[in-house]
Scaffold this active site. Structure first.
Site, PDB file in Angstrom:
ATOM      1  N   ILE A  13      -6.427 -63.919 -28.508  1.00  0.00           N
ATOM      2  CA  ILE A  13      -4.988 -63.689 -28.693  1.00  0.00           C
ATOM      3  C   ILE A  13      -4.594 -62.293 -28.207  1.00  0.00           C
ATOM      4  O   ILE A  13      -3.605 -62.130 -27.483  1.00  0.00           O
ATOM      5  CB  ILE A  13      -4.579 -63.915 -30.170  1.00  0.00           C
ATOM      6  CG1 ILE A  13      -4.899 -65.365 -30.582  1.00  0.00           C
ATOM      7  CG2 ILE A  13      -3.087 -63.607 -30.366  1.00  0.00           C
ATOM      8  CD1 ILE A  13      -4.616 -65.687 -32.047  1.00  0.00           C
ATOM      9  N   SER A  80     -12.298 -66.557 -39.219  1.00  0.00           N
ATOM     10  CA  SER A  80     -13.003 -67.805 -39.514  1.00  0.00           C
ATOM     11  C   SER A  80     -13.076 -68.077 -41.003  1.00  0.00           C
ATOM     12  O   SER A  80     -13.517 -67.221 -41.778  1.00  0.00           O
ATOM     13  CB  SER A  80     -14.428 -67.741 -38.946  1.00  0.00           C
ATOM     14  OG  SER A  80     -15.206 -68.782 -39.486  1.00  0.00           O
ATOM     15  N   TYR A 143     -11.355 -65.833 -46.464  1.00  0.00           N
ATOM     16  CA  TYR A 143     -10.590 -65.489 -45.251  1.00  0.00           C
ATOM     17  C   TYR A 143      -9.097 -65.509 -45.548  1.00  0.00           C
ATOM     18  O   TYR A 143      -8.357 -64.572 -45.209  1.00  0.00           O
ATOM     19  CB  TYR A 143     -10.913 -66.478 -44.130  1.00  0.00           C
ATOM     20  CG  TYR A 143     -10.021 -66.339 -42.919  1.00  0.00           C
ATOM     21  CD1 TYR A 143     -10.170 -65.283 -42.032  1.00  0.00           C
ATOM     22  CD2 TYR A 143      -9.007 -67.267 -42.661  1.00  0.00           C
ATOM     23  CE1 TYR A 143      -9.347 -65.142 -40.923  1.00  0.00           C
ATOM     24  CE2 TYR A 143      -8.176 -67.137 -41.556  1.00  0.00           C
ATOM     25  CZ  TYR A 143      -8.357 -66.076 -40.685  1.00  0.00           C
ATOM     26  OH  TYR A 143      -7.534 -65.949 -39.602  1.00  0.00           O
TER      27      TYR A 143
HETATM   28  C1  UD1 Z   1      -7.751 -71.653 -40.333  1.00  0.00           C
HETATM   29  C2  UD1 Z   1      -6.245 -71.436 -40.440  1.00  0.00           C
HETATM   30  C3  UD1 Z   1      -5.725 -70.878 -39.132  1.00  0.00           C
HETATM   31  C4  UD1 Z   1      -6.544 -69.650 -38.734  1.00  0.00           C
HETATM   32  C5  UD1 Z   1      -8.012 -70.038 -38.617  1.00  0.00           C
HETATM   33  C6  UD1 Z   1      -8.904 -68.885 -38.226  1.00  0.00           C
HETATM   34  C7  UD1 Z   1      -5.490 -73.197 -41.978  1.00  0.00           C
HETATM   35  C8  UD1 Z   1      -4.660 -74.409 -42.132  1.00  0.00           C
HETATM   36  N1  UD1 Z   1      -5.577 -72.693 -40.714  1.00  0.00           N
HETATM   37  O1  UD1 Z   1      -7.967 -72.616 -39.389  1.00  0.00           O
HETATM   38  O2  UD1 Z   1      -4.363 -70.531 -39.263  1.00  0.00           O
HETATM   39  O3  UD1 Z   1      -6.094 -69.165 -37.508  1.00  0.00           O
HETATM   40  O4  UD1 Z   1      -8.417 -70.489 -39.896  1.00  0.00           O
HETATM   41  O5  UD1 Z   1     -10.173 -69.390 -37.951  1.00  0.00           O
HETATM   42  O6  UD1 Z   1      -6.038 -72.681 -42.920  1.00  0.00           O
HETATM   43  N2  UD1 Z   1     -13.470 -79.003 -37.537  1.00  0.00           N
HETATM   44  C9  UD1 Z   1     -14.170 -80.135 -37.178  1.00  0.00           C
HETATM   45  N3  UD1 Z   1     -15.188 -79.994 -36.260  1.00  0.00           N
HETATM   46  C10 UD1 Z   1     -15.521 -78.808 -35.699  1.00  0.00           C
HETATM   47  C11 UD1 Z   1     -14.794 -77.654 -36.083  1.00  0.00           C
HETATM   48  C12 UD1 Z   1     -13.772 -77.787 -37.011  1.00  0.00           C
HETATM   49  O7  UD1 Z   1     -13.912 -81.233 -37.666  1.00  0.00           O
HETATM   50  O8  UD1 Z   1     -16.446 -78.776 -34.878  1.00  0.00           O
HETATM   51  C13 UD1 Z   1     -12.346 -79.169 -38.480  1.00  0.00           C
HETATM   52  C14 UD1 Z   1     -12.356 -78.210 -39.653  1.00  0.00           C
HETATM   53  O9  UD1 Z   1     -13.164 -78.683 -40.724  1.00  0.00           O
HETATM   54  C15 UD1 Z   1     -10.852 -78.186 -40.009  1.00  0.00           C
HETATM   55  C16 UD1 Z   1     -10.181 -78.366 -38.652  1.00  0.00           C
HETATM   56  O10 UD1 Z   1     -11.157 -78.906 -37.784  1.00  0.00           O
HETATM   57  O11 UD1 Z   1     -10.519 -79.259 -40.855  1.00  0.00           O
HETATM   58  C17 UD1 Z   1      -9.677 -77.057 -38.051  1.00  0.00           C
HETATM   59  O12 UD1 Z   1     -10.724 -76.099 -38.160  1.00  0.00           O
HETATM   60  P1  UD1 Z   1     -10.663 -74.675 -37.421  1.00  0.00           P
HETATM   61  O13 UD1 Z   1     -10.288 -74.852 -36.009  1.00  0.00           O
HETATM   62  O14 UD1 Z   1     -11.908 -73.943 -37.754  1.00  0.00           O
HETATM   63  O15 UD1 Z   1      -9.410 -73.968 -38.086  1.00  0.00           O
HETATM   64  P2  UD1 Z   1      -8.887 -73.884 -39.632  1.00  0.00           P
HETATM   65  O16 UD1 Z   1     -10.007 -73.599 -40.547  1.00  0.00           O
HETATM   66  O17 UD1 Z   1      -7.947 -74.992 -39.896  1.00  0.00           O
END
Ligand code: UD1
Length: 318
Positions: A13, A80, A143
């Site tokens: 970013i 994260s 976080y």
């Molecule tokens: C969270 C915050 C976001 C922030 C980020 C920083 C929320 C709603 N969002 O993102 O604003 O910028 O942290 O890291 O809290 N997943 C899979 N497979 C994978 C990886 C992830 O299924 O290989 C799933 C995760 O379990 C989650 C979703 O995808 O349910 C999104 O995960 P991720 O991209 O890590 O972001 P958030 O934790 O949602």
């Protein structure tokens, strides 16, 4: 001409904001400790910026970096949820202590405004959708707590010292240059690079969790608007930055399958600790006070991101 300081300038970013500022002819200074940032992200602009390799926990370096600065974009973080669950102390140092250092230095240097990369994770699992800034926060992961604490510090420095601050609650930002290589990387960066390589991605849980995924160009625009919005509308305030639409992970996988032409399937793993179930932003305040409207929708953002990673892959093979 204004001088902008970007913390975390070598991140996905931070480096994108730097490009946006350079494109409008502004002067850019950047600081990064390369804990999650990459030299590659700033390689093509390094000659046009005043770059300092330093840690925000080094207060002297931060004082130096703030000298003569008009505006700050504070993007440096360990971004994260799962990493913070494993290492809450490290998350607190990078996401809270570093912020307080920056604010103290910004106040002393009489910086005009600090725009902060806050997080939608502050809302946690509050049942109401969409999430509105006036809702009481309900952070789940360390976080989310750290990001929210830094938000409060921002607002506190405005109230106690008159340092103008604007907090932008980012909703799952994605796009070119997002690091796909760590197990903590954002889900879209991971899925796209895995699928381009012909590997099977993993959905944690049943894939019904949803996110308001936000393309990077929208985020850059929101930052530029936040720096310049009238103080009466923006200073000391918190705003959502998102697309204003949510999509679940099963739908996201299907869409990526179509865009990439991926023939395989997805596998399912256990739920991830600290995960939020649904996330969707109300953008009415951001629109009203910052003039923000997302220009790139989710599908177009995905197409551009896939194209970029494809190009990277080709370049790596050549
Ligand atoms: C969270 C915050 C976001 C922030 C980020 C920083 C929320 C709603 N969002 O993102 O604003 O910028 O942290 O890291 O809290 N997943 C899979 N497979 C994978 C990886 C992830 O299924 O290989 C799933 C995760 O379990 C989650 C979703 O995808 O349910 C999104 O995960 P991720 O991209 O890590 O972001 P958030 O934790 O949602």
């Amino acid at each position: 001409m204004a001088l902008y300081l970007i913390t975390g300038i070598a991140g996905f970013i931070g480096s994108s904001i730097a490009r946006g500022l350079l494109a409008q002819g502004d002067d850019v200074r950047g600081i990064d400790n390369f804990s999650t940032g990459k030299r590659d992200n700033i390689a093509e602009i390094i000659g046009r910026i005043d770059f300092r390799e330093a840690d925000l926990l080094n207060l002297n370096a931060v004082h130096d970096a703030c000298r003569g600065v008009d505006y700050i974009f504070h993007e440096a973080a360990i971004p994260s949820v799962p990493k913070s669950v494993l290492d809450p102390l490290g998350s607190n140092q990078a996401n809270v202590d570093a912020t307080v250092h920056l604010l103290v230095a910004a106040k002393n240097a009489k910086v005009r405004r600090v725009v902060y990369a806050a997080s939608s994770s502050a809302y946690g699992d509050t049942p109401t959708l969409p999430k509105h800034e006036a809702m009481p926060p309900n952070p789940i992961s360390p976080y989310a707590v750290a990001k929210l604490a830094s938000e409060y510090y921002m607002t506190s420095f405005y109230r106690c010292y008159g340092l103008e601050t604007v907090c932008l609650r980012y909703f799952n930002i994605f796009g070119p240059r997002q690091d796909p290589t760590s197990q903590y990387s954002g889900v879209l960066a991971r899925f796209i690079t895995q699928m381009l390589a012909g590997d099977q991605p993993t959905i944690f849980g049943d894939g019904t969790q949803s996110r308001d995924f936000t393309y990077i160009d929208n985020t850059v625009e929101a930052n530029l608007l936040a720096a310049k919005a009238p103080a009466s509308q923006a200073a000391g305030q918190v705003f959502n930055v998102a697309t204003g639409a949510r999509v679940d992970l099963n739908e996201t996988f299907q869409l990526l399958k179509k865009i990439i032409g991926f023939k395989g399937d997805v596998k399912y793993g256990p739920d991830r600790a600290g995960d939020v179930k649904h996330s969707l932003a109300d953008l009415s305040r951001t629109e009203k006070y910052l003039g923000y409207k997302p220009k790139v929708n989710f599908e177009e953002g995905l197409r551009r991101t896939v194209e970029w990673y494809r190009g990277q892959q080709k370049a790596a093979k050549a």
